[in-house]
Scaffold this motif. Structure first.
Motif, PDB file in Angstrom:
ATOM      1  N   VAL A  17     -32.317  13.981  -9.229  1.00 16.86           N
ATOM      2  CA  VAL A  17     -32.055  13.651  -7.827  1.00 16.86           C
ATOM      3  C   VAL A  17     -30.811  12.788  -7.701  1.00 16.86           C
ATOM      4  O   VAL A  17     -29.952  13.012  -6.828  1.00 16.86           O
ATOM      5  N   LEU A  18     -30.682  11.785  -8.569  1.00 14.79           N
ATOM      6  CA  LEU A  18     -29.508  10.916  -8.509  1.00 14.79           C
ATOM      7  C   LEU A  18     -28.228  11.695  -8.799  1.00 14.79           C
ATOM      8  O   LEU A  18     -27.174  11.422  -8.199  1.00 14.79           O
ATOM      9  N   ALA A  19     -28.311  12.660  -9.729  1.00 17.31           N
ATOM     10  CA  ALA A  19     -27.140  13.482 -10.012  1.00 17.31           C
ATOM     11  C   ALA A  19     -26.746  14.318  -8.798  1.00 17.31           C
ATOM     12  O   ALA A  19     -25.558  14.445  -8.459  1.00 17.31           O
ATOM     13  N   ALA A  20     -27.748  14.870  -8.107  1.00 14.19           N
ATOM     14  CA  ALA A  20     -27.470  15.661  -6.909  1.00 14.19           C
ATOM     15  C   ALA A  20     -26.893  14.786  -5.805  1.00 14.19           C
ATOM     16  O   ALA A  20     -25.935  15.173  -5.115  1.00 14.19           O
ATOM     17  N   VAL A  21     -27.462  13.594  -5.633  1.00 15.01           N
ATOM     18  CA  VAL A  21     -26.952  12.667  -4.612  1.00 15.01           C
ATOM     19  C   VAL A  21     -25.524  12.267  -4.934  1.00 15.01           C
ATOM     20  O   VAL A  21     -24.652  12.223  -4.055  1.00 15.01           O
ATOM     21  N   ALA A  22     -25.236  11.977  -6.212  1.00 13.57           N
ATOM     22  CA  ALA A  22     -23.875  11.601  -6.607  1.00 13.57           C
ATOM     23  C   ALA A  22     -22.891  12.740  -6.352  1.00 13.57           C
ATOM     24  O   ALA A  22     -21.762  12.513  -5.893  1.00 13.57           O
ATOM     25  N   ALA A  23     -23.323  13.976  -6.623  1.00 15.34           N
ATOM     26  CA  ALA A  23     -22.452  15.129  -6.387  1.00 15.34           C
ATOM     27  C   ALA A  23     -22.138  15.279  -4.905  1.00 15.34           C
ATOM     28  O   ALA A  23     -20.992  15.552  -4.519  1.00 15.34           O
ATOM     29  N   MET A  24     -23.152  15.077  -4.054  1.00 11.84           N
ATOM     30  CA  MET A  24     -22.924  15.191  -2.618  1.00 11.84           C
ATOM     31  C   MET A  24     -22.008  14.080  -2.112  1.00 11.84           C
ATOM     32  O   MET A  24     -21.151  14.303  -1.237  1.00 11.84           O
ATOM     33  N   ILE A  25     -22.152  12.891  -2.649  1.00 10.63           N
ATOM     34  CA  ILE A  25     -21.256  11.794  -2.265  1.00 10.63           C
ATOM     35  C   ILE A  25     -19.826  12.102  -2.704  1.00 10.63           C
ATOM     36  O   ILE A  25     -18.861  11.855  -1.956  1.00 10.63           O
ATOM     37  N   MET A  26     -19.675  12.644  -3.904  1.00  8.69           N
ATOM     38  CA  MET A  26     -18.342  13.002  -4.380  1.00  8.69           C
ATOM     39  C   MET A  26     -17.709  14.072  -3.488  1.00  8.69           C
ATOM     40  O   MET A  26     -16.508  14.022  -3.193  1.00  8.69           O
ATOM     41  N   LEU A  27     -18.521  15.035  -3.039  1.00 11.38           N
ATOM     42  CA  LEU A  27     -18.007  16.051  -2.112  1.00 11.38           C
ATOM     43  C   LEU A  27     -17.571  15.418  -0.798  1.00 11.38           C
ATOM     44  O   LEU A  27     -16.559  15.810  -0.210  1.00 11.38           O
ATOM     45  N   GLY A  28     -18.328  14.439  -0.322  1.00 13.71           N
ATOM     46  CA  GLY A  28     -17.942  13.742   0.900  1.00 13.71           C
ATOM     47  C   GLY A  28     -16.634  12.992   0.738  1.00 13.71           C
ATOM     48  O   GLY A  28     -15.759  13.030   1.614  1.00 13.71           O
ATOM     49  N   VAL A  29     -16.473  12.315  -0.395  1.00 12.63           N
ATOM     50  CA  VAL A  29     -15.222  11.596  -0.659  1.00 12.63           C
ATOM     51  C   VAL A  29     -14.053  12.569  -0.760  1.00 12.63           C
ATOM     52  O   VAL A  29     -12.960  12.304  -0.249  1.00 12.63           O
ATOM     53  N   TRP A  30     -14.296  13.712  -1.416  1.00 10.90           N
ATOM     54  CA  TRP A  30     -13.243  14.734  -1.522  1.00 10.90           C
ATOM     55  C   TRP A  30     -12.836  15.252  -0.145  1.00 10.90           C
ATOM     56  O   TRP A  30     -11.647  15.463   0.122  1.00 10.90           O
ATOM     57  N   GLN A  31     -13.819  15.432   0.735  1.00 14.85           N
ATOM     58  CA  GLN A  31     -13.500  15.891   2.082  1.00 14.85           C
ATOM     59  C   GLN A  31     -12.684  14.853   2.851  1.00 14.85           C
ATOM     60  O   GLN A  31     -11.780  15.197   3.612  1.00 14.85           O
ATOM     61  N   LEU A  32     -12.984  13.573   2.666  1.00 13.69           N
ATOM     62  CA  LEU A  32     -12.185  12.540   3.307  1.00 13.69           C
ATOM     63  C   LEU A  32     -10.747  12.574   2.798  1.00 13.69           C
ATOM     64  O   LEU A  32      -9.795  12.387   3.566  1.00 13.69           O
ATOM     65  N   LYS A  33     -10.581  12.791   1.507  1.00 14.43           N
ATOM     66  CA  LYS A  33      -9.236  12.899   0.936  1.00 14.43           C
ATOM     67  C   LYS A  33      -8.506  14.093   1.515  1.00 14.43           C
ATOM     68  O   LYS A  33      -7.315  14.001   1.867  1.00 14.43           O
ATOM     69  N   ARG A  34      -9.211  15.223   1.628  1.00  7.63           N
ATOM     70  CA  ARG A  34      -8.605  16.423   2.212  1.00  7.63           C
ATOM     71  C   ARG A  34      -8.233  16.198   3.671  1.00  7.63           C
ATOM     72  O   ARG A  34      -7.220  16.711   4.143  1.00  7.63           O
ATOM     73  N   ALA A  35      -9.029  15.430   4.398  1.00  6.23           N
ATOM     74  CA  ALA A  35      -8.722  15.143   5.801  1.00  6.23           C
ATOM     75  C   ALA A  35      -7.399  14.391   5.911  1.00  6.23           C
ATOM     76  O   ALA A  35      -6.564  14.700   6.769  1.00  6.23           O
ATOM     77  N   GLY A  36      -7.199  13.406   5.047  1.00  3.56           N
ATOM     78  CA  GLY A  36      -5.942  12.672   5.069  1.00  3.56           C
ATOM     79  C   GLY A  36      -4.761  13.559   4.728  1.00  3.56           C
ATOM     80  O   GLY A  36      -3.695  13.468   5.368  1.00  3.56           O
ATOM     81  N   GLN A  37      -4.927  14.438   3.747  1.00  4.86           N
ATOM     82  CA  GLN A  37      -3.851  15.355   3.378  1.00  4.86           C
ATOM     83  C   GLN A  37      -3.538  16.318   4.518  1.00  4.86           C
ATOM     84  O   GLN A  37      -2.363  16.600   4.795  1.00  4.86           O
ATOM     85  N   LYS A  38      -4.573  16.815   5.180  1.00  2.00           N
ATOM     86  CA  LYS A  38      -4.369  17.763   6.273  1.00  2.00           C
ATOM     87  C   LYS A  38      -3.691  17.082   7.455  1.00  2.00           C
ATOM     88  O   LYS A  38      -2.808  17.675   8.092  1.00  2.00           O
ATOM     89  N   GLU A  39      -4.068  15.849   7.770  1.00  2.00           N
ATOM     90  CA  GLU A  39      -3.421  15.130   8.861  1.00  2.00           C
ATOM     91  C   GLU A  39      -1.942  14.888   8.571  1.00  2.00           C
ATOM     92  O   GLU A  39      -1.093  14.993   9.460  1.00  2.00           O
ATOM     93  N   ALA A  40      -1.615  14.572   7.313  1.00  3.43           N
ATOM     94  CA  ALA A  40      -0.221  14.380   6.930  1.00  3.43           C
ATOM     95  C   ALA A  40       0.552  15.689   7.054  1.00  3.43           C
ATOM     96  O   ALA A  40       1.711  15.709   7.507  1.00  3.43           O
TER      97      ALA A  40
END
Length: 217
Positions: A17-40
């Motif tokens: 469960v913790l591994a799955a939760v960590a993976a989902m958090i990492m995906l969320g962080v990646w999406q935030l990074k992509r949002a900044g790149q897309k805005e730029a």
């Protein structure tokens, strides 16, 4: 703070469960990074349609400095067609006809979004020629999982024709920075919520099992 937490945490299920939760958090962080790149990217290409025309790039990737710039090319011969959903300049929906052209130059040939038709089975009577428009890139139909786990794909340049040389095809809607999708922040929120919900459900399941075990004893 600890009243709602279970006393015992099974090792293997908890790790999974913790591994799955960590993976989902990492995906969320990646999406935030992509949002900044897309805005730029959107900020950088917003002024490009008003700039002077430039040569059509022979190969990808399509960099921000050429995205939505005016350009032209000479299609020596149409070797195939790609048909997908699209939107015309008048706002109507239809089927976008993309010609695969040979240009006689080194590289991958050229893609030309020629126009929007009313049905997907037309046979556009265009064999090639000079065409003017705006530089874009070929559609990316990969899923989010494929983008994350698959090999890196360099999308080819595509010219969006300013005017369709085929009478049956309407001009394609002009490329605009406003059409660049940027849903990454909402995707990030969804992944964070998925992680929180998964963890809470797991904790509740452990508490329920703990309560049943106490009642049975």
């Amino acid at each position: 703070m600890t009243r709602w937490l279970p006393r015992a945490w099974p090792l293997l299920p908890t790790l999974l469960v913790l591994a799955a939760v960590a993976a989902m958090i990492m995906l969320g962080v990646w999406q935030l990074k992509r949002a900044g790149q897309k805005e730029a990217l959107i900020a950088e290409v917003r002024h490009n349609p008003a700039l002077a025309p430039r040569s059509f790039p022979a190969v990808g990737p399509v960099t921000p400095e050429v995205t939505f710039r005016r350009s032209s090319l000479h299609c020596l011969r149409v070797v195939g067609w790609q048909v997908e959903a699209g939107r015309a300049a008048d706002g109507s929906a239809g089927f976008r006809y993309i010609a695969r052209c040979t240009t006689g130059a080194e590289g991958q040939g050229a893609l030309v979004a020629l126009g929007i038709g009313g049905r997907p089975d037309m046979k556009p009577g265009w064999a090639g020629g000079n065409i003017e428009g705006w530089i874009s890139k070929e559609p990316d139909h990969r899923s989010l999982i494929q983008q994350l786990t698959g090999p890196e794909v360099v999308l080819r340049p595509m010219l969006v024709a300013a005017a369709s040389p085929v009478a049956e095809l309407k001009p394609t809607a002009l490329p605009s920075p406003d059409d660049i999708p940027n849903n990454h922040r909402s995707y990030a929120v969804q992944w964070f919520l998925f992680a929180a919900v998964a963890f809470v459900i797991y904790v509740l399941a452990l508490k329920r099992r703990e309560t049943r075990a106490g009642a049975d004893s």
